[in-house]
Design a protein around this motif. Structure first.
Motif, PDB file in Angstrom:
ATOM      1  N   LEU A 112       0.848  -1.192   0.000  1.00 48.96           N
ATOM      2  CA  LEU A 112       0.000   0.000   0.000  1.00 48.96           C
ATOM      3  C   LEU A 112       0.883   1.241   0.000  1.00 48.96           C
ATOM      4  O   LEU A 112       1.778   1.361   0.836  1.00 48.96           O
ATOM      5  N   GLN A 113       0.629   2.135  -0.933  1.00 55.87           N
ATOM      6  CA  GLN A 113       1.364   3.399  -1.037  1.00 55.87           C
ATOM      7  C   GLN A 113       0.396   4.556  -0.820  1.00 55.87           C
ATOM      8  O   GLN A 113      -0.505   4.776  -1.646  1.00 55.87           O
ATOM      9  N   VAL A 114       0.546   5.278   0.256  1.00 57.10           N
ATOM     10  CA  VAL A 114      -0.254   6.482   0.476  1.00 57.10           C
ATOM     11  C   VAL A 114       0.535   7.653  -0.087  1.00 57.10           C
ATOM     12  O   VAL A 114       1.520   8.098   0.511  1.00 57.10           O
ATOM     13  N   LEU A 115       0.141   8.115  -1.254  1.00 56.01           N
ATOM     14  CA  LEU A 115       0.850   9.209  -1.926  1.00 56.01           C
ATOM     15  C   LEU A 115       0.310  10.519  -1.362  1.00 56.01           C
ATOM     16  O   LEU A 115      -0.631  11.113  -1.884  1.00 56.01           O
ATOM     17  N   ASP A 116       0.912  10.965  -0.286  1.00 56.07           N
ATOM     18  CA  ASP A 116       0.347  12.019   0.548  1.00 56.07           C
ATOM     19  C   ASP A 116       1.001  13.366   0.263  1.00 56.07           C
ATOM     20  O   ASP A 116       2.106  13.657   0.719  1.00 56.07           O
ATOM     21  N   ASP A 117       0.301  14.209  -0.492  1.00 53.03           N
ATOM     22  CA  ASP A 117       0.766  15.569  -0.772  1.00 53.03           C
ATOM     23  C   ASP A 117       0.113  16.591   0.153  1.00 53.03           C
ATOM     24  O   ASP A 117       0.114  17.794  -0.134  1.00 53.03           O
ATOM     25  N   SER A 118      -0.435  16.152   1.265  1.00 51.45           N
ATOM     26  CA  SER A 118      -1.226  17.022   2.142  1.00 51.45           C
ATOM     27  C   SER A 118      -0.372  18.096   2.810  1.00 51.45           C
ATOM     28  O   SER A 118       0.835  17.948   2.998  1.00 51.45           O
ATOM     29  N   THR A 119      -1.075  19.168   3.196  1.00 45.54           N
ATOM     30  CA  THR A 119      -0.412  20.268   3.892  1.00 45.54           C
ATOM     31  C   THR A 119      -1.110  20.590   5.207  1.00 45.54           C
ATOM     32  O   THR A 119      -0.832  21.632   5.816  1.00 45.54           O
TER      33      THR A 119
ATOM     34  N   LEU B  10       1.422   9.829  -8.791  1.00 45.25           N
ATOM     35  CA  LEU B  10       1.371   8.448  -9.273  1.00 45.25           C
ATOM     36  C   LEU B  10       2.697   8.049  -9.924  1.00 45.25           C
ATOM     37  O   LEU B  10       3.199   6.943  -9.710  1.00 45.25           O
ATOM     38  N   ARG B  11       3.262   8.951 -10.698  1.00 44.89           N
ATOM     39  CA  ARG B  11       4.528   8.678 -11.375  1.00 44.89           C
ATOM     40  C   ARG B  11       5.660   8.517 -10.366  1.00 44.89           C
ATOM     41  O   ARG B  11       6.500   7.614 -10.482  1.00 44.89           O
ATOM     42  N   HIS B  12       5.673   9.386  -9.363  1.00 39.59           N
ATOM     43  CA  HIS B  12       6.700   9.309  -8.327  1.00 39.59           C
ATOM     44  C   HIS B  12       6.571   8.004  -7.540  1.00 39.59           C
ATOM     45  O   HIS B  12       7.571   7.327  -7.264  1.00 39.59           O
ATOM     46  N   GLY B  13       5.353   7.647  -7.189  1.00 32.12           N
ATOM     47  CA  GLY B  13       5.141   6.426  -6.424  1.00 32.12           C
ATOM     48  C   GLY B  13       5.556   5.180  -7.181  1.00 32.12           C
ATOM     49  O   GLY B  13       6.061   4.212  -6.578  1.00 32.12           O
ATOM     50  N   LEU B  14       5.374   5.201  -8.490  1.00 32.29           N
ATOM     51  CA  LEU B  14       5.721   4.036  -9.304  1.00 32.29           C
ATOM     52  C   LEU B  14       7.214   3.734  -9.242  1.00 32.29           C
ATOM     53  O   LEU B  14       7.639   2.576  -9.358  1.00 32.29           O
ATOM     54  N   GLU B  15       8.010   4.778  -9.035  1.00 34.99           N
ATOM     55  CA  GLU B  15       9.457   4.598  -8.949  1.00 34.99           C
ATOM     56  C   GLU B  15       9.882   3.933  -7.645  1.00 34.99           C
ATOM     57  O   GLU B  15      11.022   3.479  -7.523  1.00 34.99           O
ATOM     58  N   LEU B  16       8.965   3.870  -6.680  1.00 33.88           N
ATOM     59  CA  LEU B  16       9.312   3.393  -5.338  1.00 33.88           C
ATOM     60  C   LEU B  16       8.683   2.043  -5.006  1.00 33.88           C
ATOM     61  O   LEU B  16       8.641   1.657  -3.836  1.00 33.88           O
TER      62      LEU B  16
END
Length: 488
Positions: A86-93, A130-136
């Motif tokens: 599970l990847q939580v791609l969290d850009d929250s502020t 999504l693109r950044h997460g795919l690298e990880l």
């Protein structure tokens, strides 16, 4: 003067002709879908001997009200733990960051592979995340859920078997609605979305035409994403963009109407408008990017035509707006220039364009509510069409910005964690627009403009355009009312 009046009439007719073409394609998709349902849904393929590695990506941005619900649902997915990430791609502020961190720590302690992925900025917005997460991650398949979705535990086991051929790049499921009955606004949204998921996606699949990944509630084969060039950030509908690039390269998409991914509908007008802006502008941007490529491709003529209307479906809002604006002065043209009566009668023929739409939405409504009384359809349909017309100014502006190539920020649709009629407003901390902008004022003025058209028709005893103007008045009136009501 005669030239101006004829020009108005020609513009009105051209808009109706475009709507007629769109309506005919919807009718054909309805027939294709009906035949597909009559044949019966394909039997579910057997489970793979070895379950593949799956990454579930959860792109979020400031979702205090729903993020814990999302993480709990995804943590409950029934899948081998050693194959799930599970990847939580969290850009929250805001405090969403802390809520996610606590939930991630909670599930990590229980042996789940789950990461909170943070970036230094929101470059590329959802597509960039999504693109950044795919690298990880090393997942062979990538499932994606937006913050408002609540996937059922068996989601992965019911969908992954459909990747039973190496050229299947996507499996998309039908959206369900957690809060359909929260308000009239959510009921009308569900009414429109159901037609897409019950008929358009099924019809296009049955006819061998291009469909689209809907941005969430589906799974990608990783190699398909990579082969098609990955996630691009130059449109607001990164899902539609990647869908067309992948299918133009020969990847097949599968759609499963029998598998439902429940989600929350926007309950406030400003949230709905932000969603509509993103969808309509993004569709125009994708059409600008891919339409000529599709028409020059080696696809069949039928697939090219369906793809063209698919990519141009948001442009219908421009046609309806122009037709509506022209229709009020046409009340006077119809009376003052009887010599144009043959042309006016010809334009009336094009009003039959709305007949296939009645068939389209009625078929969808019956599939969704087979036990409901038939009389309930007419008011729901008329209100939906009226509300759609009431959004034409807002959506037409978005479409024109898309065609002109004007860049816009990705403004996500905030959710409040509502389920049916449960839950209340919990403040407007995620407001997506100003309290009262110029566009809302124009919507109020257009309500009066089309009401004037009704009065003109009654005064001149010309009844032909009164139903159209009545729907426009109701639609713009509702849009203005909800925009004002939801300011608080």
């Amino acid at each position: 003067m005669l030239f101006l009046e004829v020009t108005l009439l020609v513009l009105y007719g051209l808009c109706l002709a475009f709507i007629l073409g769109f309506s005919i394609t919807q009718f054909q998709l309805t027939q294709l879908a009906r035949r597909a349902y009559a044949r019966g849904l394909p039997t579910e393929p057997p489970a793979p001997a070895t379950w593949p590695r799956v990454t579930v990506q959860l792109p979020i941005y400031n979702e205090v009200f729903v993020v814990e619900r999302l993480l709990d649902a995804c943590a409950a997915l029934d899948y081998p733990a050693d194959k799930l990430h599970l990847q939580v791609l969290d850009d929250s502020t805001d405090e969403t960051v802390g809520l996610v961190a606590a939930r991630v720590a909670h599930y990590r302690a229980r042996g789940l592979r789950i990461d909170q992925v943070r970036r230094s900025d929101r470059q590329g917005f959802k597509a960039g995340a999504l693109r950044h997460g795919l690298e990880l991650t090393n997942g062979e398949f990538i499932a994606i859920f937006d913050a408002d979705f609540v996937p059922k535990p068996d989601f992965l086991r019911r969908t992954l078997p459909y990747f039973d051929a190496p050229d299947v790049g996507v499996v998309q499921t039908r959206w369900g609605h957690l809060n359909e009955y929260y308000s009239l606004l959510t009921q009308l949204q569900a009414f429109g979305l159901n037609a897409h998921f019950y008929l358009e996606q099924v019809g296009r699949t049955s006819g061998g035409h291009f469909i689209n990944f809907n941005g969430t509630g589906g799974i990608w084969r990783r190699s398909c994403i990579e082969d098609a060039g990955g996630w691009h950030t130059d449109t607001l509908t990164e899902d539609l963009d990647l869908s067309y690039r992948a299918q133009l390269r020969g990847w097949r998409f599968r759609y499963l109407p029998q598998v439902v991914a429940p989600a929350e509908l926007p309950a406030a007008m400003d949230a709905l408008k932000s969603q509509q802006f993103r969808w309509t502008k993004g569709a125009a941007e994708t059409a600008r990017k891919h339409l000529l490529t599709v028409l020059r491709s080696n696809q069949t003529t039928a697939t090219k035509l369906h793809a063209a209307f698919h990519l141009l479906n948001s442009t219908v809002f421009v046609a309806i707006l122009l037709m509506a604006l022209v229709s009020v002065p046409l009340v006077y043209v119809r009376v003052d220039l009887p010599q144009l009566k043959p042309l006016l009668q010809l334009s009336s023929v094009f009003l039959l364009a709305f007949v296939p739409l009645i068939h389209y939405y009625y078929t969808s409504w019956r599939l969704d509510k087979p036990l409901a009384s038939g009389w309930r359809f007419a008011p729901k349909f008329l209100l939906f069409m009226s509300m759609s017309m009431g959004l034409t100014l807002h959506n037409a502006r978005a479409v024109l910005l898309g065609w002109l190539g004007k860049q816009s920020a990705f403004i996500r649709t905030p959710k409040l964690g509502l389920i049916n009629q449960q839950g209340t407003w919990r403040g407007r901390r995620y407001r997506t627009g100003s309290l009262l902008d110029g566009l809302t004022l124009l919507e109020g003025l257009l309500t009066l403009y089309f009401a004037f058209g009704i009065g003109a028709g009654l005064y001149l005893h010309d009844w032909g355009l009164i139903p159209f103007h009545l729907m426009l008045t109701i639609g713009y009136g509702l849009t203005f009312y909800y925009s004002m009501r939801h300011r608080k």
